[in-house]
Design a protein around this motif. Sequence first.
Motif, PDB file in Angstrom:
ATOM      1  N   ARG A 115       0.842  -1.201   0.000  1.00 44.80           N
ATOM      2  CA  ARG A 115       0.000   0.000   0.000  1.00 44.80           C
ATOM      3  C   ARG A 115       0.880   1.255   0.000  1.00 44.80           C
ATOM      4  O   ARG A 115       0.600   2.226  -0.715  1.00 44.80           O
ATOM      5  CB  ARG A 115      -0.924  -0.010   1.225  1.00 44.80           C
ATOM      6  CG  ARG A 115      -1.828   1.232   1.338  1.00 44.80           C
ATOM      7  CD  ARG A 115      -2.807   1.316   0.180  1.00 44.80           C
ATOM      8  NE  ARG A 115      -3.632   2.495   0.241  1.00 44.80           N
ATOM      9  CZ  ARG A 115      -4.818   2.547   0.857  1.00 44.80           C
ATOM     10  NH1 ARG A 115      -5.294   1.461   1.467  1.00 44.80           N
ATOM     11  NH2 ARG A 115      -5.532   3.646   0.858  1.00 44.80           N
ATOM     12  N   ASP A 116       1.961   1.245   0.785  1.00 43.13           N
ATOM     13  CA  ASP A 116       2.866   2.396   0.821  1.00 43.13           C
ATOM     14  C   ASP A 116       3.625   2.539  -0.493  1.00 43.13           C
ATOM     15  O   ASP A 116       3.946   3.653  -0.918  1.00 43.13           O
ATOM     16  CB  ASP A 116       3.862   2.262   1.967  1.00 43.13           C
ATOM     17  CG  ASP A 116       3.208   2.405   3.331  1.00 43.13           C
ATOM     18  OD1 ASP A 116       2.095   2.985   3.400  1.00 43.13           O
ATOM     19  OD2 ASP A 116       3.788   1.936   4.327  1.00 43.13           O
ATOM     20  N   LEU A 117       3.948   1.428  -1.129  1.00 46.15           N
ATOM     21  CA  LEU A 117       4.705   1.470  -2.374  1.00 46.15           C
ATOM     22  C   LEU A 117       3.849   1.897  -3.556  1.00 46.15           C
ATOM     23  O   LEU A 117       4.257   2.738  -4.359  1.00 46.15           O
ATOM     24  CB  LEU A 117       5.309   0.095  -2.663  1.00 46.15           C
ATOM     25  CG  LEU A 117       6.143  -0.012  -3.939  1.00 46.15           C
ATOM     26  CD1 LEU A 117       7.472   0.713  -3.759  1.00 46.15           C
ATOM     27  CD2 LEU A 117       6.377  -1.481  -4.310  1.00 46.15           C
ATOM     28  N   LEU A 118       2.648   1.321  -3.660  1.00 45.08           N
ATOM     29  CA  LEU A 118       1.823   1.488  -4.856  1.00 45.08           C
ATOM     30  C   LEU A 118       0.766   2.579  -4.714  1.00 45.08           C
ATOM     31  O   LEU A 118       0.421   3.248  -5.694  1.00 45.08           O
ATOM     32  CB  LEU A 118       1.126   0.164  -5.207  1.00 45.08           C
ATOM     33  CG  LEU A 118       2.034  -1.058  -5.380  1.00 45.08           C
ATOM     34  CD1 LEU A 118       1.195  -2.308  -5.610  1.00 45.08           C
ATOM     35  CD2 LEU A 118       3.006  -0.842  -6.532  1.00 45.08           C
ATOM     36  N   GLY A 119       0.213   2.712  -3.515  1.00 43.34           N
ATOM     37  CA  GLY A 119      -0.777   3.748  -3.271  1.00 43.34           C
ATOM     38  C   GLY A 119      -2.179   3.451  -3.764  1.00 43.34           C
ATOM     39  O   GLY A 119      -3.123   4.147  -3.399  1.00 43.34           O
ATOM     40  N   ASP A 120      -2.373   2.440  -4.568  1.00 40.61           N
ATOM     41  CA  ASP A 120      -3.675   2.118  -5.164  1.00 40.61           C
ATOM     42  C   ASP A 120      -4.228   0.849  -4.526  1.00 40.61           C
ATOM     43  O   ASP A 120      -3.693  -0.237  -4.745  1.00 40.61           O
ATOM     44  CB  ASP A 120      -3.490   1.919  -6.669  1.00 40.61           C
ATOM     45  CG  ASP A 120      -4.789   1.568  -7.389  1.00 40.61           C
ATOM     46  OD1 ASP A 120      -5.821   1.381  -6.716  1.00 40.61           O
ATOM     47  OD2 ASP A 120      -4.772   1.471  -8.633  1.00 40.61           O
ATOM     48  N   PRO A 121      -5.295   0.939  -3.728  1.00 38.58           N
ATOM     49  CA  PRO A 121      -5.828  -0.251  -3.046  1.00 38.58           C
ATOM     50  C   PRO A 121      -6.202  -1.379  -3.994  1.00 38.58           C
ATOM     51  O   PRO A 121      -5.984  -2.555  -3.670  1.00 38.58           O
ATOM     52  CB  PRO A 121      -7.064   0.293  -2.313  1.00 38.58           C
ATOM     53  CG  PRO A 121      -6.793   1.754  -2.134  1.00 38.58           C
ATOM     54  CD  PRO A 121      -6.039   2.162  -3.355  1.00 38.58           C
ATOM     55  N   ALA A 122      -6.734  -1.052  -5.164  1.00 43.49           N
ATOM     56  CA  ALA A 122      -7.120  -2.103  -6.113  1.00 43.49           C
ATOM     57  C   ALA A 122      -5.895  -2.845  -6.631  1.00 43.49           C
ATOM     58  O   ALA A 122      -5.907  -4.074  -6.778  1.00 43.49           O
ATOM     59  CB  ALA A 122      -7.905  -1.496  -7.274  1.00 43.49           C
ATOM     60  N   LEU A 123      -4.819  -2.114  -6.891  1.00 41.74           N
ATOM     61  CA  LEU A 123      -3.591  -2.753  -7.365  1.00 41.74           C
ATOM     62  C   LEU A 123      -2.950  -3.573  -6.255  1.00 41.74           C
ATOM     63  O   LEU A 123      -2.401  -4.650  -6.501  1.00 41.74           O
ATOM     64  CB  LEU A 123      -2.617  -1.687  -7.873  1.00 41.74           C
ATOM     65  CG  LEU A 123      -1.364  -2.189  -8.585  1.00 41.74           C
ATOM     66  CD1 LEU A 123      -1.726  -3.053  -9.795  1.00 41.74           C
ATOM     67  CD2 LEU A 123      -0.477  -1.022  -9.011  1.00 41.74           C
ATOM     68  N   VAL A 124      -3.019  -3.083  -5.028  1.00 39.86           N
ATOM     69  CA  VAL A 124      -2.521  -3.846  -3.883  1.00 39.86           C
ATOM     70  C   VAL A 124      -3.261  -5.179  -3.785  1.00 39.86           C
ATOM     71  O   VAL A 124      -2.646  -6.242  -3.613  1.00 39.86           O
ATOM     72  CB  VAL A 124      -2.682  -3.043  -2.580  1.00 39.86           C
ATOM     73  CG1 VAL A 124      -2.360  -3.921  -1.366  1.00 39.86           C
ATOM     74  CG2 VAL A 124      -1.770  -1.812  -2.590  1.00 39.86           C
ATOM     75  N   ASP A 125      -4.573  -5.143  -3.918  1.00 33.92           N
ATOM     76  CA  ASP A 125      -5.361  -6.379  -3.858  1.00 33.92           C
ATOM     77  C   ASP A 125      -4.982  -7.335  -4.980  1.00 33.92           C
ATOM     78  O   ASP A 125      -4.971  -8.557  -4.793  1.00 33.92           O
ATOM     79  CB  ASP A 125      -6.852  -6.053  -3.940  1.00 33.92           C
ATOM     80  CG  ASP A 125      -7.400  -5.495  -2.637  1.00 33.92           C
ATOM     81  OD1 ASP A 125      -6.750  -5.688  -1.588  1.00 33.92           O
ATOM     82  OD2 ASP A 125      -8.469  -4.856  -2.666  1.00 33.92           O
ATOM     83  N   ALA A 126      -4.656  -6.793  -6.154  1.00 33.06           N
ATOM     84  CA  ALA A 126      -4.297  -7.634  -7.295  1.00 33.06           C
ATOM     85  C   ALA A 126      -3.000  -8.397  -7.038  1.00 33.06           C
ATOM     86  O   ALA A 126      -2.777  -9.465  -7.618  1.00 33.06           O
ATOM     87  CB  ALA A 126      -4.158  -6.778  -8.553  1.00 33.06           C
ATOM     88  N   HIS A 127      -2.157  -7.866  -6.148  1.00 32.40           N
ATOM     89  CA  HIS A 127      -0.872  -8.526  -5.865  1.00 32.40           C
ATOM     90  C   HIS A 127      -0.824  -9.161  -4.476  1.00 32.40           C
ATOM     91  O   HIS A 127       0.243  -9.613  -4.039  1.00 32.40           O
ATOM     92  CB  HIS A 127       0.271  -7.530  -6.029  1.00 32.40           C
ATOM     93  CG  HIS A 127       0.526  -7.165  -7.461  1.00 32.40           C
ATOM     94  ND1 HIS A 127       0.992  -8.074  -8.384  1.00 32.40           N
ATOM     95  CD2 HIS A 127       0.353  -5.995  -8.139  1.00 32.40           C
ATOM     96  CE1 HIS A 127       1.111  -7.490  -9.561  1.00 32.40           C
ATOM     97  NE2 HIS A 127       0.734  -6.224  -9.437  1.00 32.40           N
ATOM     98  N   GLY A 135      -4.804 -11.691 -18.533  1.00 30.39           N
ATOM     99  CA  GLY A 135      -5.595 -10.742 -17.754  1.00 30.39           C
ATOM    100  C   GLY A 135      -5.053 -10.483 -16.362  1.00 30.39           C
ATOM    101  O   GLY A 135      -5.563  -9.614 -15.643  1.00 30.39           O
ATOM    102  N   GLU A 136      -4.009 -11.209 -15.957  1.00 25.74           N
ATOM    103  CA  GLU A 136      -3.445 -11.032 -14.621  1.00 25.74           C
ATOM    104  C   GLU A 136      -2.551  -9.789 -14.558  1.00 25.74           C
ATOM    105  O   GLU A 136      -1.960  -9.386 -15.556  1.00 25.74           O
ATOM    106  CB  GLU A 136      -2.629 -12.274 -14.240  1.00 25.74           C
ATOM    107  CG  GLU A 136      -3.444 -13.544 -14.146  1.00 25.74           C
ATOM    108  CD  GLU A 136      -2.561 -14.764 -14.009  1.00 25.74           C
ATOM    109  OE1 GLU A 136      -2.584 -15.400 -12.942  1.00 25.74           O
ATOM    110  OE2 GLU A 136      -1.827 -15.073 -14.979  1.00 25.74           O
TER     111      GLU A 136
END
Length: 310
Positions: free
Chosen positions: A123-135, A201-202
């Motif tokens: 979350r601190d690195l990417l800032g985007d909750p949706a992208l965090v969930d994807a990883h 799609g991943e």
Amino acid sequence: MTMRDLISGLTQQENLNFLLTNRIPRATLTRFMGWFSKVEQPLIRDLSIACWRLFSDLDLSEAHKTSFKSLHDCFTRELRPGLRPLDFDPAIVVSPCDAIIGAFGKVVDTEVFQIKGAPYSLRDLLGDPALVDAHRNGRFITLRLTSSMYHRFHAPHDCRIERVTFVHGDVWNVNPIALKRVERLFCRNERAVLQTRLPTGEALTLVPVAAILVASIRLHFIDVTLNAQTRGPTIFPCDASVRKGEELGWFEHGSTIILLAPEDFEFCDNVVESARIKVGQPLMRKIAGASACVVDPSEGMEIAAEPAKL
């Protein structure tokens, strides 16, 4: 010399390295280096490159050109064609850059490590909750480029780039000495988050992280150079389809790329911490039995596996 004396000496050397490369006006020095490296006066250029070669393992034998306009031109040099064989097996994600392998492994929920015992949050690195969930619970690997390495980076797989987010920040050194001393260093430094999707799609995400002397990242597919002077949108929507091995951009000195991959990938046998890896060499492999439908991200057509070279 006793073991205690040896450890004490190494610690003092590390402290001096950290002091000289971090406890200085980092941003000012980085801006100066950005200007100085582009000076094309022949004497300044030649002396700069000579000093660089004296204090590093700089090897220009692979460079496409034999002479350079400036220090910057040398930093961002291209390679002679055919020097980086690519594995186009659709099950393989290749290294996007020449690098030294740092921390890697499984993302524990949303936590990763810059070195052993030094965690930070996606979350601190990417800032985007949706992208965090994807990883979440996926795979991560840290690839550190030294100052003397080839500084261009390439697509690790056929993919579609959907968005770039530029995060303003500091310019700490990213060497192992700094990683041991500065918590969440990658989350503090300037960086670009390149959101891509594999043909399946991943999510596959690259995070080029800037550092002292190198707070400038060139991205070809949006035709922009990102640095402390970047103004306007920090989110760049895009829709660019790239092939494995295609050049994405460059650093202007040396830094780090963090690569985040899906959970159903495993690391290849050549991935060992502190080992050197080159563009195009295998990095991760789709786990046997996982879905492996591979289609062209731009045309929806199946991609044939074939060997290729940069």
